[in-house]
Design a protein around this motif. Sequence first.
Motif, PDB file in Angstrom:
ATOM      1  N   ALA A 185      -3.026  10.153  26.610  1.00 61.52           N
ATOM      2  CA  ALA A 185      -2.479  11.210  25.758  1.00 61.52           C
ATOM      3  C   ALA A 185      -2.208  12.474  26.560  1.00 61.52           C
ATOM      4  O   ALA A 185      -1.192  13.151  26.359  1.00 61.52           O
ATOM      5  N   GLN A 186      -3.108  12.822  27.466  1.00 60.43           N
ATOM      6  CA  GLN A 186      -2.933  14.004  28.319  1.00 60.43           C
ATOM      7  C   GLN A 186      -1.656  13.893  29.147  1.00 60.43           C
ATOM      8  O   GLN A 186      -0.895  14.854  29.287  1.00 60.43           O
ATOM      9  N   THR A 187      -1.387  12.720  29.709  1.00 56.75           N
ATOM     10  CA  THR A 187      -0.181  12.492  30.501  1.00 56.75           C
ATOM     11  C   THR A 187       1.059  12.450  29.622  1.00 56.75           C
ATOM     12  O   THR A 187       2.091  13.048  29.931  1.00 56.75           O
ATOM     13  N   ASN A 188       0.940  11.755  28.503  1.00 56.83           N
ATOM     14  CA  ASN A 188       2.077  11.507  27.627  1.00 56.83           C
ATOM     15  C   ASN A 188       2.568  12.760  26.919  1.00 56.83           C
ATOM     16  O   ASN A 188       3.754  12.886  26.614  1.00 56.83           O
ATOM     17  N   ALA A 189       1.665  13.712  26.666  1.00 51.66           N
ATOM     18  CA  ALA A 189       1.980  14.870  25.827  1.00 51.66           C
ATOM     19  C   ALA A 189       3.147  15.686  26.358  1.00 51.66           C
ATOM     20  O   ALA A 189       4.017  16.125  25.602  1.00 51.66           O
ATOM     21  N   MET A 190       3.187  15.940  27.665  1.00 52.27           N
ATOM     22  CA  MET A 190       4.190  16.849  28.227  1.00 52.27           C
ATOM     23  C   MET A 190       5.147  16.173  29.188  1.00 52.27           C
ATOM     24  O   MET A 190       5.828  16.831  29.967  1.00 52.27           O
ATOM     25  N   ILE A 191       5.238  14.860  29.122  1.00 55.56           N
ATOM     26  CA  ILE A 191       6.038  14.112  30.082  1.00 55.56           C
ATOM     27  C   ILE A 191       7.537  14.400  29.951  1.00 55.56           C
ATOM     28  O   ILE A 191       8.292  14.293  30.919  1.00 55.56           O
ATOM     29  N   ASP A 192       7.983  14.795  28.767  1.00 55.70           N
ATOM     30  CA  ASP A 192       9.411  15.017  28.531  1.00 55.70           C
ATOM     31  C   ASP A 192       9.853  16.457  28.777  1.00 55.70           C
ATOM     32  O   ASP A 192      11.045  16.760  28.631  1.00 55.70           O
ATOM     33  N   PHE A 193       8.924  17.348  29.143  1.00 50.91           N
ATOM     34  CA  PHE A 193       9.255  18.769  29.220  1.00 50.91           C
ATOM     35  C   PHE A 193       9.383  19.242  30.662  1.00 50.91           C
ATOM     36  O   PHE A 193       8.700  18.748  31.554  1.00 50.91           O
ATOM     37  N   GLN A 194      10.249  20.238  30.837  1.00 56.99           N
ATOM     38  CA  GLN A 194      10.453  20.841  32.148  1.00 56.99           C
ATOM     39  C   GLN A 194      10.577  22.354  31.981  1.00 56.99           C
ATOM     40  O   GLN A 194      10.937  22.851  30.913  1.00 56.99           O
ATOM     41  N   ASN A 195      10.287  23.079  33.054  1.00 56.16           N
ATOM     42  CA  ASN A 195      10.523  24.525  33.130  1.00 56.16           C
ATOM     43  C   ASN A 195       9.903  25.276  31.952  1.00 56.16           C
ATOM     44  O   ASN A 195       8.718  25.153  31.697  1.00 56.16           O
ATOM     45  N   GLU A 196      10.725  26.038  31.184  1.00 52.40           N
ATOM     46  CA  GLU A 196      10.173  26.888  30.134  1.00 52.40           C
ATOM     47  C   GLU A 196       9.524  26.084  29.017  1.00 52.40           C
ATOM     48  O   GLU A 196       8.474  26.461  28.489  1.00 52.40           O
ATOM     49  N   THR A 197      10.133  24.950  28.650  1.00 52.04           N
ATOM     50  CA  THR A 197       9.532  24.140  27.586  1.00 52.04           C
ATOM     51  C   THR A 197       8.224  23.507  28.033  1.00 52.04           C
ATOM     52  O   THR A 197       7.344  23.249  27.211  1.00 52.04           O
ATOM     53  N   LEU A 198       8.071  23.274  29.340  1.00 55.88           N
ATOM     54  CA  LEU A 198       6.801  22.766  29.852  1.00 55.88           C
ATOM     55  C   LEU A 198       5.705  23.802  29.661  1.00 55.88           C
ATOM     56  O   LEU A 198       4.578  23.472  29.285  1.00 55.88           O
ATOM     57  N   LEU A 199       6.021  25.071  29.900  1.00 56.81           N
ATOM     58  CA  LEU A 199       5.045  26.138  29.707  1.00 56.81           C
ATOM     59  C   LEU A 199       4.651  26.258  28.234  1.00 56.81           C
ATOM     60  O   LEU A 199       3.477  26.400  27.905  1.00 56.81           O
ATOM     61  N   LYS A 200       5.649  26.202  27.354  1.00 57.36           N
ATOM     62  CA  LYS A 200       5.364  26.324  25.924  1.00 57.36           C
ATOM     63  C   LYS A 200       4.580  25.120  25.404  1.00 57.36           C
ATOM     64  O   LYS A 200       3.692  25.262  24.565  1.00 57.36           O
ATOM     65  N   SER A 201       4.910  23.926  25.901  1.00 57.50           N
ATOM     66  CA  SER A 201       4.167  22.737  25.479  1.00 57.50           C
ATOM     67  C   SER A 201       2.731  22.793  25.980  1.00 57.50           C
ATOM     68  O   SER A 201       1.817  22.290  25.312  1.00 57.50           O
TER      69      SER A 201
END
Length: 454
Positions: free
Chosen positions: A375-391
């Motif tokens: 779950a930890q890996t899967n949660a933010m796998i699709d996000f990059q840059n600004e959306t990664l920070l927000k996620s």
Amino acid sequence: MSYRYRLATIFLLAFFLDCLNIFMSTMALPAISLEMGLSTNETTWISHAYILGLTLIMPLSLWFGELLGARKLLTLSMALFALASLLSGFSTQFSALVMARLFQGITGGLMIPVGQAIVFAEFPKTERSKISTMIMVIALIAPAFSPSLGGIILDYASWQWIYFSNIPLALITSFLAWAWIKNASFSKQKSIAQKPDWIGLTLISFSLFLLLTALTQYGQAHQNIWLSHLYFGIGILLFVSYYRYSKKQSNVLVDLSLLTNIRLRASIAVYYAVPGIFTGINFLMIFYLQKILGFTATQTGQLMMLYAFGAFITMMVSGYFYNRIGPKYLLFLGVILHSFGIALLYSVDESLTYLLLIPAYLLMGIGGGLAANVAQTNAMIDFQNETLLKSSVLWNINRQITFCVGIAVLTLIFSLYQAFLPLMQAYQVTFITASLLGLLSLFFIQKLPVHTIS
């Protein structure tokens, strides 16, 4: 050491301090309660103040990161964490200790989302399972060993030294952040920090505060049940207001629109079903084992070693299978094993103790370690840059809330069963209920795509 592993080292040290403060400090609560003449309900706020501090500051952490840069923010947050630990140890009054713990949570909450985001940004998608495994190993080491460490400190010193012991590691982490982090690590897209949305911050902060307060009181202070209802109702109202308000804003602090991502949504559900429920189960098992079955505190603590052993094994191999099998089947397996381990607790009594406790805690560890790591890996796998920070902000706020929700919900369920069942049966039926609640996350998991991450 490569730059990305230097960043990982800094974040993991800070994350270890966070976990340590959640679990080790609980060992000090009986001594603090005795010294300050506190009731059990009052004493719990020493722990909850820290979690509230973490939760309430996280929405602002990205703004502070853009304003100061990752290097200054992480250096300053760990230095202030050391100061907050010093103030906690020197507190002689309950109110002062609660405020010091709140301050300690705020300083830790500043660093965690930003630290995790800049580390994940340095790792490509196919290698993020490595850092996730490291994070989850730390999340295991702290609850497995911190009760024993706290007990040693209490036996040979005093409760104040549980807080003082954080200072050296916090200062080391602060120094490494200043020495190793590059100034440009935080935001590659924004050169000027945007002002935070204070209206949104007020709505989400008060909503989280009131909901956490209500959940805490539901599990611990039934004489204030109507006040808890009021807190809960206002908290829900503020949360709905924030959701509607955030849909009209371009720069939101907690971006709930990210929940449309199927991987993040499923991972959050899994976190409530596994770490959240286990936190509540572990809390109840401490009382069940010691008050019903006559276990000592040492014997009770040793069971966490079994859990940690089982989780460590699966975490070491989950990264390998993540990119080959994909998260869907791994999460299915992890949740089912975890729930089955909890269900075994139903049959634990005076005649069947270790015969069932050992496989139960091993299964909870194996399933919990697998599900939480994936779950930890899967949660933010699709996000990059600004959306990664927000996620990262959304994910870490969720992580903190699951601890409170798990304890509050299962304690409330236990109290309801206790009203019409014998004490031992109330515990046992609560365990079965918890195992079934965990299986609800399978509804979210089955919507995940079958294909692996590329």
